[in-house]
Write a protein that holds these residues in place. Structure first.
Motif, mmCIF file in Angstrom:
data_model
loop_
_atom_site.group_PDB
_atom_site.id
_atom_site.type_symbol
_atom_site.label_atom_id
_atom_site.label_comp_id
_atom_site.label_asym_id
_atom_site.label_seq_id
_atom_site.Cartn_x
_atom_site.Cartn_y
_atom_site.Cartn_z
ATOM 1 N N ALA A 38 14.728 59.259 -13.418
ATOM 2 C CA ALA A 38 14.168 60.770 -13.008
ATOM 3 C C ALA A 38 14.994 61.417 -12.595
ATOM 4 C CB ALA A 38 13.116 60.304 -12.204
ATOM 5 N N GLU A 39 15.925 61.121 -11.840
ATOM 6 C CA GLU A 39 17.046 61.958 -11.166
ATOM 7 C C GLU A 39 17.925 62.345 -12.076
ATOM 8 O OE1 GLU A 39 19.335 61.116 -7.221
ATOM 9 O OE2 GLU A 39 17.058 60.822 -6.968
ATOM 10 N N ASN A 40 18.659 61.372 -12.986
ATOM 11 C CA ASN A 40 19.714 61.519 -13.855
ATOM 12 C C ASN A 40 19.394 60.963 -15.187
ATOM 13 O OD1 ASN A 40 22.050 61.704 -15.252
ATOM 14 N ND2 ASN A 40 23.339 60.420 -13.842
ATOM 15 N N PRO A 41 19.039 61.721 -16.476
ATOM 16 C CA PRO A 41 18.544 60.942 -17.685
ATOM 17 C C PRO A 41 19.811 60.318 -18.076
ATOM 18 C CG PRO A 41 17.882 63.265 -17.649
ATOM 19 C CD PRO A 41 18.892 63.183 -16.142
ATOM 20 N N THR A 42 21.226 60.474 -17.884
ATOM 21 C CA THR A 42 22.157 59.871 -18.523
ATOM 22 C C THR A 42 22.961 58.501 -17.653
ATOM 23 O OG1 THR A 42 23.608 61.464 -17.587
ATOM 24 C CG2 THR A 42 22.871 61.796 -19.799
ATOM 25 N N ASP A 43 21.841 58.303 -16.813
ATOM 26 C CA ASP A 43 22.261 57.136 -15.926
ATOM 27 C C ASP A 43 22.703 55.945 -16.742
ATOM 28 O OD1 ASP A 43 22.764 55.962 -13.040
ATOM 29 O OD2 ASP A 43 20.996 54.678 -14.191
ATOM 30 N N ARG A 44 23.887 55.227 -16.373
ATOM 31 C CA ARG A 44 24.152 54.053 -17.091
ATOM 32 C C ARG A 44 24.229 53.047 -16.354
ATOM 33 N NH1 ARG A 44 28.510 55.152 -21.417
ATOM 34 N NH2 ARG A 44 27.060 53.385 -22.037
ATOM 35 N N LEU A 45 24.006 52.941 -15.052
ATOM 36 C CA LEU A 45 23.952 51.800 -14.359
ATOM 37 C C LEU A 45 22.880 50.770 -14.629
ATOM 38 C CD1 LEU A 45 26.273 51.396 -12.278
ATOM 39 C CD2 LEU A 45 24.900 51.931 -10.413
ATOM 40 N N LEU A 46 21.684 51.383 -14.598
ATOM 41 C CA LEU A 46 20.398 50.491 -14.709
ATOM 42 C C LEU A 46 19.600 51.177 -16.117
ATOM 43 C CD1 LEU A 46 19.186 50.481 -10.913
ATOM 44 C CD2 LEU A 46 20.499 48.583 -12.080
ATOM 45 N N PRO A 47 19.957 50.715 -17.170
ATOM 46 C CA PRO A 47 19.435 51.485 -18.432
ATOM 47 C C PRO A 47 18.070 50.812 -18.526
ATOM 48 C CG PRO A 47 20.918 49.206 -18.750
ATOM 49 C CD PRO A 47 21.326 49.694 -17.363
ATOM 50 N N PRO A 48 17.201 51.788 -18.930
ATOM 51 C CA PRO A 48 15.806 51.440 -19.179
ATOM 52 C C PRO A 48 15.419 50.280 -20.313
ATOM 53 C CG PRO A 48 16.127 53.583 -20.111
ATOM 54 C CD PRO A 48 17.583 53.086 -19.454
ATOM 55 N N VAL A 49 14.378 49.794 -20.576
ATOM 56 C CA VAL A 49 14.243 48.671 -21.174
ATOM 57 C C VAL A 49 14.470 48.841 -22.795
ATOM 58 C CG1 VAL A 49 12.420 47.010 -21.986
ATOM 59 C CG2 VAL A 49 12.380 47.597 -19.694
ATOM 60 N N GLY A 50 14.033 50.295 -23.086
ATOM 61 C CA GLY A 50 14.325 50.643 -24.344
ATOM 62 C C GLY A 50 15.549 50.569 -24.702
ATOM 63 N N GLN A 51 16.511 51.005 -23.778
ATOM 64 C CA GLN A 51 17.935 51.049 -24.276
ATOM 65 C C GLN A 51 18.514 49.832 -24.308
ATOM 66 O OE1 GLN A 51 19.997 53.708 -21.483
ATOM 67 N NE2 GLN A 51 22.160 53.113 -22.144
ATOM 68 N N ILE A 52 18.283 48.700 -23.296
ATOM 69 C CA ILE A 52 18.658 47.539 -23.659
ATOM 70 C C ILE A 52 17.915 46.737 -24.926
ATOM 71 C CG2 ILE A 52 18.163 44.906 -22.652
ATOM 72 C CD1 ILE A 52 18.200 46.398 -20.061
ATOM 73 N N ALA A 53 16.969 47.045 -25.395
ATOM 74 C CA ALA A 53 16.076 46.411 -26.659
ATOM 75 C C ALA A 53 17.202 46.999 -27.645
ATOM 76 C CB ALA A 53 14.683 46.918 -26.706
ATOM 77 N N ALA A 54 17.310 48.171 -27.749
ATOM 78 C CA ALA A 54 18.193 48.745 -28.602
ATOM 79 C C ALA A 54 19.766 48.114 -28.674
ATOM 80 C CB ALA A 54 18.589 50.351 -28.604
ATOM 81 N N ALA A 55 20.247 47.802 -27.606
ATOM 82 C CA ALA A 55 21.563 47.298 -27.651
ATOM 83 C C ALA A 55 21.450 45.592 -28.090
ATOM 84 C CB ALA A 55 21.943 47.169 -26.047
ATOM 85 N N VAL A 56 20.151 45.031 -27.674
ATOM 86 C CA VAL A 56 20.181 43.682 -28.357
ATOM 87 C C VAL A 56 19.948 43.742 -29.602
ATOM 88 C CG1 VAL A 56 18.516 41.835 -28.318
ATOM 89 C CG2 VAL A 56 18.967 42.906 -26.139
ATOM 90 N N GLN A 57 19.209 44.635 -30.134
ATOM 91 C CA GLN A 57 19.030 44.986 -31.785
ATOM 92 C C GLN A 57 20.480 44.931 -32.320
ATOM 93 O OE1 GLN A 57 16.341 44.748 -33.860
ATOM 94 N NE2 GLN A 57 17.777 45.410 -35.588
ATOM 95 N N THR A 58 21.337 45.631 -31.757
ATOM 96 C CA THR A 58 22.741 45.898 -32.403
ATOM 97 C C THR A 58 23.626 44.594 -32.310
ATOM 98 O OG1 THR A 58 22.589 48.005 -31.256
ATOM 99 C CG2 THR A 58 24.449 47.603 -32.571
ATOM 100 N N MET A 59 23.342 44.049 -31.179
ATOM 101 C CA MET A 59 24.523 42.781 -30.721
ATOM 102 C C MET A 59 23.880 41.442 -31.405
ATOM 103 S SD MET A 59 26.706 44.465 -29.183
ATOM 104 C CE MET A 59 27.809 43.118 -28.682
ATOM 105 N N ALA A 60 22.523 41.553 -31.484
ATOM 106 C CA ALA A 60 22.038 40.149 -31.842
ATOM 107 C C ALA A 60 21.291 40.013 -32.804
ATOM 108 C CB ALA A 60 20.951 39.622 -30.843
#
Lengths: 273, 260
Positions: A38-60
């Motif tokens: 909410a404070e910083n939309p480009t935050d990398r430290l605690l990615p939201p679930v959607g971003q993690i799911a996308a990464a899982v899709q690419t990696m797995a």
């Protein structure tokens, strides 16, 4: 009101209580993640679930266009291979040395102090030596795990075998058993359940050494991957990898428990009323 | 009794450094006798048993079994039943007894196969039937009660047909009722198999009830300044040829009180 000491949860309650801390952790993560975003939309430290799911899709689920392999699968296979070879070597060594140290006073006098000394050397401190001696290939990584877990497993098994009641060993001799038969028929079967237990406890350090070795010099493996993507602060890859590693570790532990129960019913049999 | 001597102790001493545990033990055990050994704690009863077992060597003197010097190592000519831990927890009751046969007949593999295996199992099952464990062939020891575990330990020892059977407080951990059953069982086995038995016990009534001879171990002399300098020996030796029940001699009454 009953004392807290005497109150125990039922099956359903136990399941809920067991899951609660895990669910709480996930919930806190989600809260913190959305607050940061909410404070910083480009935050990398605690990615939201959607971003993690996308990464899982690419990696797995998608093959890497460069290697033609699915990264998560390639990493898992490479890591588990290293771990498996190391565990087989460590377990076989432990069984052999543990039985001899536990049963034979001459071996204990000769090798006991050596094993005790080796087991206090921090294995990671020996990693440079291993890389120099064995090169940067698979051997050094496997040797690191073996060197890391074997001495403690040997000492644990030797203590267990040494603690077998003297009465049993004398009884076996009065039945005509030689040193060999006491080892084969009395000590070995009673050492095996303990060997599985000590292996279970050693799996955690084994993973530590595996990931350390992969982080330092490797081109594939679970540890290699998380330390590679760390450079890009790719928490969306690191977090699922860590979760995957924990799932693998839990699965191995459960498999060992099941193996012990199936193979050594006497060690888990109910006591006489 | 004119039975030949099975076991002979000739001026046996056991010393640890300057501590003397047993001194001047000289006695013969006749074949077929049931010798009970009593005495206060620390009077060398267990040392005497370990000596016979071969777990310990005499520092002076000789122990002879059938006229030959005993090897200082347990062997199949001397069977033993301890108070606890005599059976192997990882073997079924039947396997516990078969093990003794396998040691003799399969010295490399430790296991028998085919007809030899069936014969050994039948032999072991017959021995288990004699101690009343017919219904418990396939259970593990920890599923057996204390009395049944001791029955198993006896069957296990007897399958080797030992020259001497050593019992180290074998019924000490059992309930009184079970203990009576075990007394009947061991008396019956002793008669049927013509066993020579040495039994260490804390229960002086049991000693006189079962034994054909009772040995009481204690120190003959005491030095209040250095109690360890005098060892124990068999201070009383009662032959009980008539087996009069319950006859605890007056000299031993104080000992009985100490042990109860």
């Amino acid at each position: 009101m009953r004392r807290l000491l005497n109150a125990s949860p039922q099956a359903g309650g136990r399941l809920f209580l067991g899951l609660a801390p895990i669910l709480a952790m996930v919930f806190i993560y989600l809260l913190a993640s959305s607050a940061r975003h909410a404070e910083n939309p480009t935050d990398r430290l605690l990615p939201p679930v959607g971003q993690i799911a996308a990464a899982v899709q690419t990696m797995a689920f998608e093959a890497d266009p460069r290697t033609g392999e699915i990264p998560l699968v390639a990493d898992t296979v490479a890591s588990l291979k290293r771990l498996a070879v190391a565990i087989v070597i460590a377990t076989a060594t432990t069984l052999l040395l543990g039985l001899m140290l536990g049963l034979l006073p001459y071996v204990r006098a000769g090798l006991g102090p050596f094993v005790a000394t080796v087991s206090v050397i921090p294995p990671i401190a020996m990693l440079p030596i291993l890389f120099i001696v064995f090169g940067l290939g698979e051997t050094a990584k496997i040797v690191l795990i073996v060197v890391g877990i074997t001495p403690i497993m040997v000492r644990d098994l030797a203590l267990h075998v040494g603690a077998l009641p003297q009465e049993q060993l004398v009884k076996a001799q009065t039945l005509g058993a030689s040193t060999w038969l006491v080892t084969l028929r009395v000590a070995l079967p009673q050492a095996l359940p303990r060997l599985i237990d000590t292996l279970r406890l050693s799996l955690c350090p084994a993973w530590v050494y595996l990931i350390s070795a992969e982080a330092i010099a490797s081109d594939v493996g679970l540890g290699y991957r998380i330390f590679l993507v760390r450079r890009y602060l790719a928490m969306d890859v690191i977090i699922p990898y860590v979760v995957w590693i924990s799932l693998l570790a839990v699965a191995m532990d459960l498999a060992l428990v099941a193996l012990s129960r199936a193979a050594f019913p006497w060690a888990h049999a109910p006591k006489a009323a | 009794m004119a039975a030949p001597t099975a076991l002979s102790f000739q001026d046996v001493w056991v010393e640890y450094g300057d501590k003397i545990v047993l001194e001047k033990v000289t006695l013969d055990v006749a074949e077929g006798s049931f010798v009970s050994i009593v005495g206060p704690s620390g009077a060398g009863k267990s040392t005497f048993l370990r000596l016979t077992l071969g777990q310990e060597a005499p520092s002076r003197g000789r122990v002879l079994l059938d006229g030959e010097r005993l090897r200082a190592e347990p062997g199949p000519d001397r069977g033993v039943v301890f108070q606890r831990y005599s059976v192997f927890p990882h073997m079924s009751a039947l396997d516990n007894v078969v093990f003794g046969l396998e040691c003799a007949r399969a010295p490399i593999l430790g296991r028998l196969f085919g007809a030899a295996r069936r014969a050994a199992r039948d032999e072991a099952a017959a021995m288990l039937a004699q101690v009343g464990l017919t219904d418990a062939l396939d259970v593990y020891p920890r599923e057996l009660s204390g009395g049944m575990q001791q029955r198993l330990a006896i069957a296990q020892a007897l399958i080797k047909r030992p020259r001497i059977l050593l019992l180290d407080e074998p019924f000490g951990a059992l309930d009184p009722g079970v203990r009576l059953d075990m007394h009947a069982l061991i008396t019956e086995l002793w008669r049927d198999h013509g066993l020579t038995i040495l039994m260490v016990t804390h229960d002086i009534k049991e000693a006189f009830k079962l034994g054909t001879r009772v040995l009481a171990f204690d120190k003959r002399r005491r030095d209040p300044q250095a109690p360890h300098r005098y060892g124990s020996t068999a201070v009383y030796d009662f032959p009980l040829d008539d087996k009069a029940p319950g006859a605890v001699p007056a000299e031993l009454a104080p000992l009985a009180v100490v042990e109860e």
